[in-house]
Design a protein around this motif. Structure first.
Motif, PDB file in Angstrom:
ATOM      1  N   PRO A  79       0.828  -1.208   0.000  1.00  0.00           N
ATOM      2  CA  PRO A  79       0.000   0.000   0.000  1.00  0.00           C
ATOM      3  C   PRO A  79       0.867   1.266   0.000  1.00  0.00           C
ATOM      4  O   PRO A  79       1.861   1.339   0.713  1.00  0.00           O
ATOM      5  CB  PRO A  79      -0.789  -0.123   1.308  1.00  0.00           C
ATOM      6  CG  PRO A  79      -0.821  -1.588   1.583  1.00  0.00           C
ATOM      7  CD  PRO A  79       0.498  -2.102   1.112  1.00  0.00           C
TER       8      PRO A  79
ATOM      9  N   TYR B 253     -11.254   6.587   1.115  1.00  0.00           N
ATOM     10  CA  TYR B 253     -10.125   7.499   1.004  1.00  0.00           C
ATOM     11  C   TYR B 253      -8.960   6.863   0.271  1.00  0.00           C
ATOM     12  O   TYR B 253      -8.204   7.553  -0.423  1.00  0.00           O
ATOM     13  CB  TYR B 253      -9.745   8.135   2.353  1.00  0.00           C
ATOM     14  CG  TYR B 253      -8.808   7.404   3.267  1.00  0.00           C
ATOM     15  CD1 TYR B 253      -7.450   7.277   2.966  1.00  0.00           C
ATOM     16  CD2 TYR B 253      -9.250   6.875   4.467  1.00  0.00           C
ATOM     17  CE1 TYR B 253      -6.592   6.623   3.826  1.00  0.00           C
ATOM     18  CE2 TYR B 253      -8.388   6.232   5.337  1.00  0.00           C
ATOM     19  CZ  TYR B 253      -7.052   6.100   5.000  1.00  0.00           C
ATOM     20  OH  TYR B 253      -6.203   5.465   5.846  1.00  0.00           O
ATOM     21  N   VAL B 254      -8.800   5.532   0.322  1.00  0.00           N
ATOM     22  CA  VAL B 254      -7.783   4.852  -0.488  1.00  0.00           C
ATOM     23  C   VAL B 254      -8.083   5.122  -1.963  1.00  0.00           C
ATOM     24  O   VAL B 254      -7.197   5.496  -2.738  1.00  0.00           O
ATOM     25  CB  VAL B 254      -7.768   3.334  -0.192  1.00  0.00           C
ATOM     26  CG1 VAL B 254      -7.048   2.560  -1.283  1.00  0.00           C
ATOM     27  CG2 VAL B 254      -7.140   3.068   1.173  1.00  0.00           C
TER      28      VAL B 254
ATOM     29  N   THR C 242      -0.502   5.566   4.807  1.00  0.00           N
ATOM     30  CA  THR C 242      -1.373   4.461   5.221  1.00  0.00           C
ATOM     31  C   THR C 242      -0.571   3.409   5.963  1.00  0.00           C
ATOM     32  O   THR C 242       0.651   3.470   6.028  1.00  0.00           O
ATOM     33  CB  THR C 242      -2.086   3.849   3.994  1.00  0.00           C
ATOM     34  OG1 THR C 242      -3.103   2.964   4.445  1.00  0.00           O
ATOM     35  CG2 THR C 242      -1.122   3.129   3.080  1.00  0.00           C
TER      36      THR C 242
ATOM     37  N   ARG D 222     -12.286   3.959   5.103  1.00  0.00           N
ATOM     38  CA  ARG D 222     -10.882   3.827   4.676  1.00  0.00           C
ATOM     39  C   ARG D 222     -10.801   3.459   3.195  1.00  0.00           C
ATOM     40  O   ARG D 222      -9.979   3.995   2.461  1.00  0.00           O
ATOM     41  CB  ARG D 222     -10.171   2.778   5.525  1.00  0.00           C
ATOM     42  CG  ARG D 222      -8.696   2.681   5.184  1.00  0.00           C
ATOM     43  CD  ARG D 222      -7.950   1.731   6.104  1.00  0.00           C
ATOM     44  NE  ARG D 222      -6.536   1.736   5.767  1.00  0.00           N
ATOM     45  CZ  ARG D 222      -5.743   0.707   5.906  1.00  0.00           C
ATOM     46  NH1 ARG D 222      -6.198  -0.427   6.408  1.00  0.00           N
ATOM     47  NH2 ARG D 222      -4.474   0.792   5.563  1.00  0.00           N
TER      48      ARG D 222
ATOM     49  N   PHE E  60      -5.511  -4.673   2.992  1.00  0.00           N
ATOM     50  CA  PHE E  60      -4.977  -3.813   1.921  1.00  0.00           C
ATOM     51  C   PHE E  60      -3.995  -4.556   1.012  1.00  0.00           C
ATOM     52  O   PHE E  60      -3.693  -4.121  -0.086  1.00  0.00           O
ATOM     53  CB  PHE E  60      -4.273  -2.615   2.560  1.00  0.00           C
ATOM     54  CG  PHE E  60      -4.249  -1.346   1.746  1.00  0.00           C
ATOM     55  CD1 PHE E  60      -4.490  -1.333   0.389  1.00  0.00           C
ATOM     56  CD2 PHE E  60      -3.972  -0.149   2.369  1.00  0.00           C
ATOM     57  CE1 PHE E  60      -4.437  -0.150  -0.346  1.00  0.00           C
ATOM     58  CE2 PHE E  60      -3.926   1.038   1.657  1.00  0.00           C
ATOM     59  CZ  PHE E  60      -4.163   1.036   0.293  1.00  0.00           C
TER      60      PHE E  60
ATOM     61  N   CYS F 110     -10.344  -4.277  -1.434  1.00  0.00           N
ATOM     62  CA  CYS F 110     -10.125  -3.896  -0.031  1.00  0.00           C
ATOM     63  C   CYS F 110     -11.392  -4.081   0.794  1.00  0.00           C
ATOM     64  O   CYS F 110     -11.338  -4.599   1.914  1.00  0.00           O
ATOM     65  CB  CYS F 110      -9.617  -2.461   0.066  1.00  0.00           C
ATOM     66  SG  CYS F 110      -7.915  -2.251  -0.508  1.00  0.00           S
TER      67      CYS F 110
END
Length: 145
Positions: free
Chosen positions: A62, A120-121, A66, A117, A72, A108
């Motif tokens: 990742p 925002y990834v 993060t 999360r 992930f 994810c």
């Protein structure tokens, strides 16, 4: 004169120990691969959308601000392999980059990442990932002797 061409791979944190296949919706017109004919390819993408990543493939996990968590890792592997196909100009980034980014988010979520999360990834790769999908410049390679 005999020369080798090499690149410093200090940024890679992970190496795939066993081959991994993943069915995508990304279906190129021809078989795509990173490697050379007659030897084991590191990444393959078939016209049916099957992404094959062979043992020995290295990736940085990742990216960004993060934490590398289990939820992930698989997404980052698949996303990095697709982005590498784009960097190598095998896969058209103008057509497939957004799909690769959405796929990262979907994987994810499936692997247990919470939706905030995962959102925002996705936003971060949309905002800041373009340069990682662009072709590498030859000056990044080094020659010796």
């Amino acid at each position: 004169m005999d020369q080798i061409k090499y690149k410093n791979f200090q940024n890679y944190k992970y190496k795939l120990v066993e081959a991994y296949n993943f069915q995508t919706e990304i279906k190129p017109d021809v078989f795509l691969f990173i490697g050379k004919p007659g030897i084991k390819n590191f990444v393959e993408l078939s016209p049916s959308g099957l992404l094959g990543i062979n043992a020995g493939y290295a990736w940085d996990g990742p990216s960004g601000p993060t934490i590398d968590t289990k939820s992930f890792m698989r997404g980052s592997l698949i996303h990095d392999a697709l982005y590498q196909l784009m960097r190598e100009e095998k896969l058209d980034r103008g057509i497939y980059r957004e799909r690769a980014d959405k796929l990262l988010r979907e994987i994810c979520l499936k692997d247990g990442m919470n939706s905030f999360r995962a959102y925002y990834v996705y936003r971060f790769v949309r905002w800041f990932g373009e340069s990682s999908a662009k072709p590498e410049k030859e000056q990044q390679w080094k020659l010796a002797p």
